[in-house]
Motif scaffolding. Structure first.
Motif, PDB file in Angstrom:
ATOM      1  N   ASP A 234      -5.601  -1.922  16.878  1.00  0.00           N
ATOM      2  CA  ASP A 234      -6.568  -2.978  17.175  1.00  0.00           C
ATOM      3  C   ASP A 234      -6.957  -3.798  15.952  1.00  0.00           C
ATOM      4  OD1 ASP A 234      -7.133  -2.217  20.018  1.00  0.00           O
ATOM      5  OD2 ASP A 234      -7.778  -0.356  19.064  1.00  0.00           O
ATOM      6  N   ILE A 235      -6.950  -3.159  14.775  1.00  0.00           N
ATOM      7  CA  ILE A 235      -7.380  -3.804  13.537  1.00  0.00           C
ATOM      8  C   ILE A 235      -6.474  -3.326  12.409  1.00  0.00           C
ATOM      9  CG2 ILE A 235      -9.248  -4.045  11.843  1.00  0.00           C
ATOM     10  CD1 ILE A 235     -11.224  -3.408  14.094  1.00  0.00           C
ATOM     11  N   CYS A 236      -6.083  -4.237  11.534  1.00  0.00           N
ATOM     12  CA  CYS A 236      -5.342  -3.870  10.327  1.00  0.00           C
ATOM     13  C   CYS A 236      -6.130  -4.352   9.111  1.00  0.00           C
ATOM     14  CB  CYS A 236      -3.950  -4.505  10.336  1.00  0.00           C
ATOM     15  SG  CYS A 236      -2.955  -4.155   8.863  1.00  0.00           S
ATOM     16  N   VAL A 237      -6.163  -3.521   8.083  1.00  0.00           N
ATOM     17  CA  VAL A 237      -6.820  -3.867   6.822  1.00  0.00           C
ATOM     18  C   VAL A 237      -5.841  -3.655   5.685  1.00  0.00           C
ATOM     19  CG1 VAL A 237      -8.629  -3.219   5.180  1.00  0.00           C
ATOM     20  CG2 VAL A 237      -9.149  -3.284   7.633  1.00  0.00           C
ATOM     21  N   LEU A 238      -5.709  -4.634   4.810  1.00  0.00           N
ATOM     22  CA  LEU A 238      -4.982  -4.439   3.554  1.00  0.00           C
ATOM     23  C   LEU A 238      -6.015  -4.275   2.447  1.00  0.00           C
ATOM     24  CD1 LEU A 238      -1.997  -6.969   3.610  1.00  0.00           C
ATOM     25  CD2 LEU A 238      -2.126  -4.639   4.506  1.00  0.00           C
ATOM     26  N   SER A 239      -5.937  -3.173   1.717  1.00  0.00           N
ATOM     27  CA  SER A 239      -6.966  -2.858   0.733  1.00  0.00           C
ATOM     28  C   SER A 239      -6.936  -3.778  -0.473  1.00  0.00           C
ATOM     29  CB  SER A 239      -6.832  -1.401   0.272  1.00  0.00           C
ATOM     30  OG  SER A 239      -5.576  -1.191  -0.372  1.00  0.00           O
ATOM     31  N   HIS A 240      -5.744  -4.237  -0.881  1.00  0.00           N
ATOM     32  CA  HIS A 240      -5.637  -5.147  -2.019  1.00  0.00           C
ATOM     33  C   HIS A 240      -4.251  -5.770  -2.059  1.00  0.00           C
ATOM     34  CE1 HIS A 240      -4.218  -1.259  -3.556  1.00  0.00           C
ATOM     35  NE2 HIS A 240      -3.671  -1.865  -4.580  1.00  0.00           N
ATOM     36  N   GLY A 241      -4.024  -6.640  -3.024  1.00  0.00           N
ATOM     37  CA  GLY A 241      -2.832  -7.464  -3.020  1.00  0.00           C
ATOM     38  C   GLY A 241      -1.648  -6.923  -3.784  1.00  0.00           C
ATOM     39  N   HIS A 242      -1.360  -5.635  -3.682  1.00  0.00           N
ATOM     40  CA  HIS A 242      -0.195  -5.043  -4.337  1.00  0.00           C
ATOM     41  C   HIS A 242       0.866  -4.672  -3.308  1.00  0.00           C
ATOM     42  CE1 HIS A 242      -2.576  -3.735  -8.192  1.00  0.00           C
ATOM     43  NE2 HIS A 242      -2.263  -5.020  -8.186  1.00  0.00           N
ATOM     44  N   TYR A 243       2.121  -4.759  -3.713  1.00  0.00           N
ATOM     45  CA  TYR A 243       3.254  -4.575  -2.813  1.00  0.00           C
ATOM     46  C   TYR A 243       3.303  -3.201  -2.173  1.00  0.00           C
ATOM     47  CZ  TYR A 243       5.694  -1.527  -6.106  1.00  0.00           C
ATOM     48  OH  TYR A 243       6.044  -0.465  -6.910  1.00  0.00           O
ATOM     49  N   ASP A 244       2.796  -2.173  -2.856  1.00  0.00           N
ATOM     50  CA  ASP A 244       2.889  -0.815  -2.321  1.00  0.00           C
ATOM     51  C   ASP A 244       1.815  -0.530  -1.269  1.00  0.00           C
ATOM     52  OD1 ASP A 244       1.191  -1.070  -4.555  1.00  0.00           O
ATOM     53  OD2 ASP A 244       1.269   1.066  -5.004  1.00  0.00           O
ATOM     54  N   HIS A 245       0.977  -1.535  -0.994  1.00  0.00           N
ATOM     55  CA  HIS A 245      -0.034  -1.423   0.061  1.00  0.00           C
ATOM     56  C   HIS A 245       0.127  -2.497   1.125  1.00  0.00           C
ATOM     57  CE1 HIS A 245      -2.609   1.620  -1.988  1.00  0.00           C
ATOM     58  NE2 HIS A 245      -1.875   1.184  -3.004  1.00  0.00           N
ATOM     59  N   GLY A 246       0.850  -3.564   0.792  1.00  0.00           N
ATOM     60  CA  GLY A 246       1.046  -4.639   1.755  1.00  0.00           C
ATOM     61  C   GLY A 246       2.485  -5.050   1.942  1.00  0.00           C
ATOM     62  N   GLY A 247       3.419  -4.274   1.392  1.00  0.00           N
ATOM     63  CA  GLY A 247       4.834  -4.630   1.498  1.00  0.00           C
ATOM     64  C   GLY A 247       5.372  -4.576   2.916  1.00  0.00           C
ATOM     65  N   GLY A 248       4.731  -3.772   3.777  1.00  0.00           N
ATOM     66  CA  GLY A 248       5.178  -3.663   5.163  1.00  0.00           C
ATOM     67  C   GLY A 248       4.481  -4.611   6.110  1.00  0.00           C
ATOM     68  N   LEU A 249       3.725  -5.577   5.578  1.00  0.00           N
ATOM     69  CA  LEU A 249       2.948  -6.471   6.423  1.00  0.00           C
ATOM     70  C   LEU A 249       3.828  -7.246   7.405  1.00  0.00           C
ATOM     71  CD1 LEU A 249       0.363  -7.895   7.285  1.00  0.00           C
ATOM     72  CD2 LEU A 249       0.646  -9.451   5.336  1.00  0.00           C
ATOM     73  N   GLU A 250       4.936  -7.776   6.943  1.00  0.00           N
ATOM     74  CA  GLU A 250       5.802  -8.552   7.838  1.00  0.00           C
ATOM     75  C   GLU A 250       6.254  -7.705   9.021  1.00  0.00           C
ATOM     76  OE1 GLU A 250       9.691 -11.524   7.671  1.00  0.00           O
ATOM     77  OE2 GLU A 250       9.348 -10.095   6.028  1.00  0.00           O
ATOM     78  N   ARG A 251       6.623  -6.457   8.736  1.00  0.00           N
ATOM     79  CA  ARG A 251       7.058  -5.561   9.815  1.00  0.00           C
ATOM     80  C   ARG A 251       5.926  -5.301  10.801  1.00  0.00           C
ATOM     81  NH1 ARG A 251      10.005  -4.416  13.598  1.00  0.00           N
ATOM     82  NH2 ARG A 251      10.590  -2.267  14.012  1.00  0.00           N
ATOM     83  N   PHE A 252       4.717  -5.124  10.295  1.00  0.00           N
ATOM     84  CA  PHE A 252       3.592  -4.891  11.198  1.00  0.00           C
ATOM     85  C   PHE A 252       3.357  -6.087  12.109  1.00  0.00           C
ATOM     86  CE2 PHE A 252      -0.944  -5.286  12.246  1.00  0.00           C
ATOM     87  CZ  PHE A 252      -1.061  -4.158  13.054  1.00  0.00           C
ATOM     88  N   LEU A 253       3.422  -7.290  11.554  1.00  0.00           N
ATOM     89  CA  LEU A 253       3.210  -8.493  12.350  1.00  0.00           C
ATOM     90  C   LEU A 253       4.282  -8.649  13.423  1.00  0.00           C
ATOM     91  CD1 LEU A 253       2.198 -10.993   9.517  1.00  0.00           C
ATOM     92  CD2 LEU A 253       0.691  -9.910  11.195  1.00  0.00           C
TER      93      LEU A 253
END
Length: 258
Positions: free
Chosen positions: A57-76
């Motif tokens: 229902d909700i996604c949060v990215l904690s900060h702007g580093h690749y090891d925490h947001g690198g999978g964002l495209e896949r999630f979308l």
């Protein structure tokens, strides 16, 4: 509240691992994804654990580093409904020394992204805090991590990092990705009943300094579940001084806040 580690640096359950973090959180009838790891591995491991990310229902990215947001495209791609909350500074260029470790800027115009700053209520029981204006009790520096401003690299102040406070059954559970603003400061600011996240101590050697930090953390009335950037060696050393410290590996599931 149940928290499952989809991606983490280690695994005690036979799952593939990577340097990164992704947590699947079930709370009050909702599903939340906190960080997406370095690659699409978080999604593969979710399938292995019979977790359907389409239900998030909700996604949060904690900060702007690749090891925490690198999978964002896949999630979308997988999930068509969940808003993604991240700092308005998250897509700024970030570096480890001179190596780029930021997010994929081609995603920054997605209409699924909700940019935050300061204090942001994302649900009745969930609030994001940047803490950018709060005074630090202890500053350990940036450990070689930099941000680009006006065309030059300077030590990162981690203004792109925020923390998720979940309140359930009268208890306060804080979720932190890497605690770059300083785990001592974060615990002192929030004084949570439970804290889940990395301490960013993996560049500190076991010894007097790490012992003092562990003893300071132990002085708070907080249960800790750490992971990722804390470091396994550092965790094992700190555990000697922190009886309420546990480690959360990929595939691990904990119940907190009850």
């Amino acid at each position: 509240m149940k928290i499952t580690a989809l991606t983490e640096n280690t695994s005690a359950f036979g799952l593939p691992v990577e340097h990164g973090l992704s947590l699947f959180i079930e709370v009050n009838g909702r599903a939340l994804l906190f960080d997406t790891g370095q690659t699409a591995l978080f999604a593969d491991n979710a399938s292995r654990l019979n977790i359907d990310l389409r239900d998030v229902d909700i996604c949060v990215l904690s900060h702007g580093h690749y090891d925490h947001g690198g999978g964002l495209e896949r999630f979308l791609e997988i999930n068509s409904k969940a808003p993604v909350f991240l700092s308005r500074y998250a897509f700024e260029p970030h570096f480890n020394g001179e190596r780029y470790i930021g997010l994929d800027t081609s995603l920054m115009d997605s209409d699924r992204l909700v940019f935050t700053d300061g204090v942001t209520k994302i649900a009745d029981d969930m609030t994001l805090y940047s803490c950018n204006e709060r005074e630090k009790k202890l500053d350990l520096g940036s450990f070689g991590l930099n941000a680009e401003h006006s065309g030059r690299l300077i030590p990162d102040d981690f203004r792109h990092e925020h923390y998720l406070l979940i309140e359930e059954n009268g208890r306060r559970v804080l979720i932190s990705g890497c605690s770059h603003k300083g785990i001592i400061n974060i615990v002192d600011w929030f004084k949570p009943d439970v804290l889940v996240g990395g301490f960013h101590f993996n560049k500190l050697q076991p010894g007097a300094r790490l012992k003092a930090l562990a003893q300071t953390l132990a002085s708070y009335d907080t249960d800790y579940y750490t992971c990722h950037c804390t470091g396994v060696e550092q965790y094992e050393y700190m555990k000697r001084f922190m009886p309420r410290l546990s480690y959360l590996s990929a595939g691990g599931r904990i119940e907190v806040g009850v």
